[in-house]
Scaffold this active site. Sequence first.
Site, PDB file in Angstrom:
ATOM      1  N   THR A  40       0.933  -1.192   0.109  1.00 51.70           N
ATOM      2  CA  THR A  40      -0.086  -0.074  -0.058  1.00 51.70           C
ATOM      3  C   THR A  40       0.889   1.417  -0.049  1.00 51.70           C
ATOM      4  OG1 THR A  40      -1.589  -1.324   1.370  1.00 51.70           O
ATOM      5  CG2 THR A  40      -1.990   1.056   1.267  1.00 51.70           C
ATOM      6  N   HIS A 534      -6.662  -4.957  10.863  1.00 53.75           N
ATOM      7  CA  HIS A 534      -6.085  -3.653  10.889  1.00 53.75           C
ATOM      8  C   HIS A 534      -4.801  -3.516  11.937  1.00 53.75           C
ATOM      9  CE1 HIS A 534     -10.443  -2.136   9.823  1.00 53.75           C
ATOM     10  NE2 HIS A 534      -9.793  -2.919   8.591  1.00 53.75           N
ATOM     11  N   HIS A 577     -11.081   2.252   9.228  1.00 53.66           N
ATOM     12  CA  HIS A 577     -10.149   1.431   8.412  1.00 53.66           C
ATOM     13  C   HIS A 577      -8.919   2.311   7.961  1.00 53.66           C
ATOM     14  CE1 HIS A 577     -14.056  -0.888   7.938  1.00 53.66           C
ATOM     15  NE2 HIS A 577     -14.497   0.349   8.228  1.00 53.66           N
TER      16      HIS A 577
HETATM   17  C1  LIG Z   1      -8.416  -8.900   4.324  1.00 52.38           C
HETATM   18  C2  LIG Z   1      -8.199  -7.463   4.626  1.00 52.38           C
HETATM   19  C3  LIG Z   1      -9.092  -6.443   4.473  1.00 52.38           C
HETATM   20  C4  LIG Z   1      -9.063  -5.215   4.736  1.00 52.38           C
HETATM   21  N1  LIG Z   1      -9.997  -4.332   4.553  1.00 52.38           N
HETATM   22  C5  LIG Z   1      -9.556  -3.017   4.575  1.00 52.38           C
HETATM   23  C6  LIG Z   1     -10.560  -1.919   4.117  1.00 52.38           C
HETATM   24  O1  LIG Z   1     -11.505  -2.169   3.738  1.00 52.38           O
HETATM   25  N2  LIG Z   1     -10.313  -0.710   4.477  1.00 52.38           N
HETATM   26  C7  LIG Z   1      -9.181  -0.314   4.836  1.00 52.38           C
HETATM   27  O2  LIG Z   1      -8.941   1.008   5.049  1.00 52.38           O
HETATM   28  N3  LIG Z   1      -8.244  -0.973   5.348  1.00 52.38           N
HETATM   29  C8  LIG Z   1      -8.495  -2.382   5.486  1.00 52.38           C
HETATM   30  N4  LIG Z   1      -7.588  -3.234   5.580  1.00 52.38           N
HETATM   31  C9  LIG Z   1      -6.272  -3.020   6.195  1.00 52.38           C
HETATM   32  C10 LIG Z   1      -5.233  -2.348   5.269  1.00 52.38           C
HETATM   33  O3  LIG Z   1      -5.623  -2.951   3.878  1.00 52.38           O
HETATM   34  C11 LIG Z   1      -4.078  -2.109   5.723  1.00 52.38           C
HETATM   35  O4  LIG Z   1      -3.753  -1.683   6.951  1.00 52.38           O
HETATM   36  C12 LIG Z   1      -2.880  -1.545   4.750  1.00 52.38           C
HETATM   37  O5  LIG Z   1      -3.199  -1.971   3.450  1.00 52.38           O
HETATM   38  C13 LIG Z   1      -1.540  -1.672   5.331  1.00 52.38           C
HETATM   39  O6  LIG Z   1      -0.542  -0.996   4.286  1.00 52.38           O
HETATM   40  P1  LIG Z   1       0.876  -1.503   4.647  1.00 52.38           P
HETATM   41  O7  LIG Z   1       1.612  -0.439   3.309  1.00 52.38           O
HETATM   42  O8  LIG Z   1       1.397  -1.087   5.847  1.00 52.38           O
HETATM   43  O9  LIG Z   1       1.286  -3.088   4.279  1.00 52.38           O
HETATM   44  P2  LIG Z   1       1.105  -3.893   2.956  1.00 52.38           P
HETATM   45  O10 LIG Z   1      -0.013  -3.060   2.023  1.00 52.38           O
HETATM   46  O11 LIG Z   1       0.784  -5.153   3.393  1.00 52.38           O
HETATM   47  O12 LIG Z   1       2.375  -3.990   2.128  1.00 52.38           O
HETATM   48  C14 LIG Z   1       3.379  -4.629   2.713  1.00 52.38           C
HETATM   49  C15 LIG Z   1       4.116  -5.064   1.490  1.00 52.38           C
HETATM   50  O13 LIG Z   1       5.534  -5.618   1.799  1.00 52.38           O
HETATM   51  C16 LIG Z   1       5.926  -6.890   1.196  1.00 52.38           C
HETATM   52  N5  LIG Z   1       6.748  -7.356   1.803  1.00 52.38           N
HETATM   53  C17 LIG Z   1       6.698  -7.764   3.011  1.00 52.38           C
HETATM   54  N6  LIG Z   1       7.803  -8.425   3.471  1.00 52.38           N
HETATM   55  C18 LIG Z   1       8.699  -8.303   2.463  1.00 52.38           C
HETATM   56  C19 LIG Z   1      10.188  -8.583   2.150  1.00 52.38           C
HETATM   57  N7  LIG Z   1      10.868  -9.281   3.232  1.00 52.38           N
HETATM   58  N8  LIG Z   1      10.745  -8.259   0.804  1.00 52.38           N
HETATM   59  C20 LIG Z   1       9.657  -7.588   0.064  1.00 52.38           C
HETATM   60  N9  LIG Z   1       8.734  -7.272   0.146  1.00 52.38           N
HETATM   61  C21 LIG Z   1       8.117  -7.570   1.435  1.00 52.38           C
HETATM   62  C22 LIG Z   1       4.339  -7.408   1.132  1.00 52.38           C
HETATM   63  O14 LIG Z   1       4.376  -8.449   0.214  1.00 52.38           O
HETATM   64  C23 LIG Z   1       3.440  -6.249   0.722  1.00 52.38           C
HETATM   65  O15 LIG Z   1       3.182  -5.951  -0.566  1.00 52.38           O
HETATM   66  C24 LIG Z   1      -7.634  -4.848   5.504  1.00 52.38           C
HETATM   67  C25 LIG Z   1      -6.686  -5.710   5.555  1.00 52.38           C
HETATM   68  C26 LIG Z   1      -6.980  -6.972   5.218  1.00 52.38           C
HETATM   69  C27 LIG Z   1      -5.706  -7.949   5.338  1.00 52.38           C
END
Ligand SMILES: Cc1cc2nc3c(=O)[nH]c(=O)nc-3n(C[C@H](O)[C@H](O)[C@H](O)COP(=O)(O)OP(=O)(O)OC[C@H]3O[C@@H](n4cnc5c(N)ncnc54)[C@H](O)[C@@H]3O)c2cc1C
Length: 598
Positions: A40, A534, A577
């Site tokens: 994200t 979350h 969310h």
């Molecule tokens: C099923 C589900 C439903 C949800 N519904 C909602 C919703 O409707 N609305 C909302 O606001 N929030 C929702 N959320 C929460 C929201 O999606 C997350 O809080 C947000 O997307 C997290 O973003 P991030 O960038 O922190 O992590 P992520 O988007 O998870 O990104 C982390 C990335 O790092 C990569 N990665 C991890 N380790 C490594 C590594 N060692 N090397 C290279 N790459 C790596 C992963 O593959 C991933 O692509 C939901 C979450 C889930 C799981």
Amino acid sequence: MSFRASRLVSDPSRIFDHGKSGYDTNESDSYDYVIVGGGTAGCVLASRLTEKADLNILLIEAGETRMPLAFTKLFSSQYDWDYDTTPQVGLNNRRTHWPSGKMLGGSSSINCCVHHHCAPEDFDNWAKLGMTGWSYNNLRQYFLKSEKYSPGGSTSNVDPSLRGASGPWRTRRCTTLPISQAIIRSCEVNGIPMKHDFNTKSGTAGVGSLACFIDQAGERSSTATAYLTPDVLLRPNLTVLIGCSIERILFEEQGGSQRATGVQVSKSPDTLSYVIRASKEVILCAGSVATPQLLTISGIGPHEELERLAIQPIKCLDAVGKNLSDHICTGALHFPCKPGYSLDYLSHPLSAAVAAARWMVTGGGPLSYPPMPGAAFFRSGDANLPFGTSTAYPVEDLATGPGAPDCELVWFPLLIQPSGQVKQPRDRHGITLSVIALQPKSKGGITLASGSIWDKPIINANYLHQESDLNLLLRAIHLQRAIARTPPFSEILELTDAVTDKNDMFWPGDAHPSTLTEDGLRDWIRANSTSAWHPVSTARMGLSPADSVVDVSLRVHGVTGLRVCDASVFPTQVSGHPCATVVAIAEKLADMIKEERK
Ligand SMILES: Cc1cc2nc3c(=O)[nH]c(=O)nc-3n(C[C@H](O)[C@H](O)[C@H](O)COP(=O)(O)OP(=O)(O)OC[C@H]3O[C@@H](n4cnc5c(N)ncnc54)[C@H](O)[C@@H]3O)c2cc1C
């Protein structure tokens, strides 16, 4: 360094200059910024930073490219990290499933598409805690900058002038079933005021339709589809390496402090590892689970954790992996309804095929509906709401301000059972309600199972460890039952008030009142409640290295050249969310970096 034609590569050797047989050093030339995790936040940062032609960016993602499929179809697939918690004492020693996106777009490619700014008080509270620059007013410009809102859909009462109009991320109000409007009306009758737009300065408390990130063609707008468009991928200063995992962050001592100088990357535990250099910074965007895991494996973590696994310390930071806060739901409450009002008919293969054909041809129909069409945000201490006698049980007021909610009611226009504990009866139709505790008192943590990223870390969310959280969910069950007995929603339902078997899927929603003891409901919550997925704050932002991991510029305390940008940096949990907040944080960091370089 010479670049190849394609900017999206899955073979790490392709980004090295050593030629086909020249992997002897396994070391690349340097990029300015190496972004770890194309999820994200990572996609937003890569896209915004490469707007500056003089910045050379490498984005590395462990998963592959995006998949525009229904979100639950991706669970436990190759696109899901498929985590589980440890057995949770508060949940009768059940493990809970934690899906997490493993592909470009990360969890924005697997989530429920709810677009929510949460409560303005959440961010004003961050500012009050000392996070200068992170108030709601500071962040609102980034919420709007990211968004391209399309008017129309289920509610025409949204003021488009309060929505972002020219960002990359497509948002709108999707068409939903009439039952959603009936639920909204019944919430209003019970004392939850109507809210036409949850995402404005006026706050988020109230009931209404949810905005979603689904585009006009009925497809998910993830941060990968929104920010890494074909045009962006053609930028000569962006390289995206997919299907490769960072194994650790590399440091060198420079000028008396430890500087992150690059990363070690590999396709699998059995293949060659490569070193990639970052001349300016490594930016960790691996999410709330993998970020603390990678930090600790790389030598930045609690002293006892580094010592336990004999990891060479780079910087002892006690807060890495701590302060884990996740939203917990009551569990799914099911209410039988008259045929024709829910989407349960889609469980028949023929109906599903017709709906799929309609979606493919027109982008419309039930498959384009958001999984969660609406919500009610309210306070568990609101004396006007029908919580029944459960108000006798204390709930600590942890809402982030007087106008901020600590509960969210969500509904799904079909019978679903997220925990998979009860078999769904055939040919039944129904509506599923659930309430999410938005500011749970219980906190957990993430620790390492081993010193290798190829082993999943240990997740202990400590759900319902605090009695206050359990009491809040207890109140919420009474409220859900009351709403289901209020017209017009009740007129669509086929309630019998006769279910006595606590293992029946319609207990406690349609329970015989004599079976509804407070102790019985508590047992039911412990047996059925689930994560709302979350998790935040495992590398939280703060002023002191004693209790936080990054400073207000998202730099890791005590080292140079390393920042974190993802849900792990939230100083505290948000009241809703979190995806839009993650996007806003990444938008803000991109601006901060561009500003620093002027
Ligand atoms: C099923 C589900 C439903 C949800 N519904 C909602 C919703 O409707 N609305 C909302 O606001 N929030 C929702 N959320 C929460 C929201 O999606 C997350 O809080 C947000 O997307 C997290 O973003 P991030 O960038 O922190 O992590 P992520 O988007 O998870 O990104 C982390 C990335 O790092 C990569 N990665 C991890 N380790 C490594 C590594 N060692 N090397 C290279 N790459 C790596 C992963 O593959 C991933 O692509 C939901 C979450 C889930 C799981």
